[in-house]
Design a protein around this motif. Sequence first.
Motif, PDB file in Angstrom:
ATOM      1  N   LEU A 104       0.810  -1.218   0.000  1.00 52.44           N
ATOM      2  CA  LEU A 104       0.000   0.000   0.000  1.00 52.44           C
ATOM      3  C   LEU A 104       0.844   1.269   0.000  1.00 52.44           C
ATOM      4  O   LEU A 104       0.330   2.361  -0.266  1.00 52.44           O
ATOM      5  CB  LEU A 104      -0.926   0.024   1.219  1.00 52.44           C
ATOM      6  N   VAL A 105       2.124   1.145   0.297  1.00 53.26           N
ATOM      7  CA  VAL A 105       3.007   2.309   0.385  1.00 53.26           C
ATOM      8  C   VAL A 105       3.344   2.799  -1.014  1.00 53.26           C
ATOM      9  O   VAL A 105       3.686   2.016  -1.902  1.00 53.26           O
ATOM     10  CB  VAL A 105       4.293   1.960   1.158  1.00 53.26           C
ATOM     11  N   ARG A 106       3.264   4.117  -1.200  1.00 54.56           N
ATOM     12  CA  ARG A 106       3.593   4.730  -2.487  1.00 54.56           C
ATOM     13  C   ARG A 106       4.878   5.530  -2.331  1.00 54.56           C
ATOM     14  O   ARG A 106       4.974   6.410  -1.482  1.00 54.56           O
ATOM     15  CB  ARG A 106       2.460   5.640  -2.973  1.00 54.56           C
ATOM     16  N   ARG A 107       5.858   5.232  -3.147  1.00 54.24           N
ATOM     17  CA  ARG A 107       7.158   5.908  -3.062  1.00 54.24           C
ATOM     18  C   ARG A 107       7.568   6.371  -4.445  1.00 54.24           C
ATOM     19  O   ARG A 107       7.382   5.660  -5.434  1.00 54.24           O
ATOM     20  CB  ARG A 107       8.209   4.953  -2.491  1.00 54.24           C
ATOM     21  N   ARG A 108       8.141   7.555  -4.498  1.00 52.70           N
ATOM     22  CA  ARG A 108       8.658   8.092  -5.755  1.00 52.70           C
ATOM     23  C   ARG A 108      10.142   8.412  -5.589  1.00 52.70           C
ATOM     24  O   ARG A 108      10.606   8.750  -4.508  1.00 52.70           O
ATOM     25  CB  ARG A 108       7.906   9.360  -6.177  1.00 52.70           C
ATOM     26  N   GLY A 109      10.873   8.307  -6.685  1.00 54.71           N
ATOM     27  CA  GLY A 109      12.306   8.563  -6.610  1.00 54.71           C
ATOM     28  C   GLY A 109      13.041   7.341  -6.082  1.00 54.71           C
ATOM     29  O   GLY A 109      12.483   6.270  -5.881  1.00 54.71           O
ATOM     30  N   TRP A 110      14.346   7.505  -5.861  1.00 51.67           N
ATOM     31  CA  TRP A 110      15.168   6.406  -5.390  1.00 51.67           C
ATOM     32  C   TRP A 110      15.488   6.598  -3.932  1.00 51.67           C
ATOM     33  O   TRP A 110      15.354   7.659  -3.360  1.00 51.67           O
ATOM     34  CB  TRP A 110      16.463   6.315  -6.206  1.00 51.67           C
TER      35      TRP A 110
END
Length: 244
Positions: free
Chosen positions: A183-189
């Motif tokens: 469910l976690v949304r992450r953008r980038g590195w």
Amino acid sequence: MREIIDVALRRHRTTVLVAVTVGLGSGLLSIWAGSVGGALELLTLFPPLLFLGALLRGLFRRPGTEGLRVDGSERAFFAPPRTALDVLPLLCGWFAYMGVDTAHRAVEDPLRWPFVVCYPVAAVLLIAAYWRRAPFVELTPEGVASGAPHPLVVVPWEALDRAAPLGSTPAFALRLPVARPDLVRRRGWGGTRRRVQLPVRELAVAPALLAAAIGHYAAHPEHRAAIGTHEEYARLRQALATGG
């Protein structure tokens, strides 16, 4: 809230430009003082001591002491960044200084040339990361978001493990116990969905208050819909004070 983010970004960009300028100037000053010799050669010690003292002050400064702020229009409680000088721009300035100093020394020592390339690259990467984002934590009825103006990671309340305590490193980071990484949304590195850390050291909020607020809403879903109102914030502070 948006105005605070814009001001923080402008402050970050100004700070990093000043730090890099000071680093380059210090490197040139060190080269000039070393070529003149005599008592002026002592000036070569000034730049590293300056940056070292600033870095140590940034690393060991006390954590924030403020409370969360309320944005009724965005329906959020948020923790803005601190106005104190951060460590990252100091590192950018240090890499700029080391790039100039190492390039000068590489004329007589060719083994230093790889570092002449590494220092500018490291400085550019740090500048790019610092230029585009501000440390920021936002609590909304949907979950916890970190980073601004565009969140680097969003953790819905349903993704948190209610039974697990929040892990923390005093004055540095707050680790969220993630039970549903899907469910976690992450953008980038950087980082993973299973390991989410909030940059507490860079925030104005007291780390204990932020941890308690997140833990409260993780355990009490019935109160999440009211997040972002002054009435709910007053109730939250009362509940946290009653619970210690």
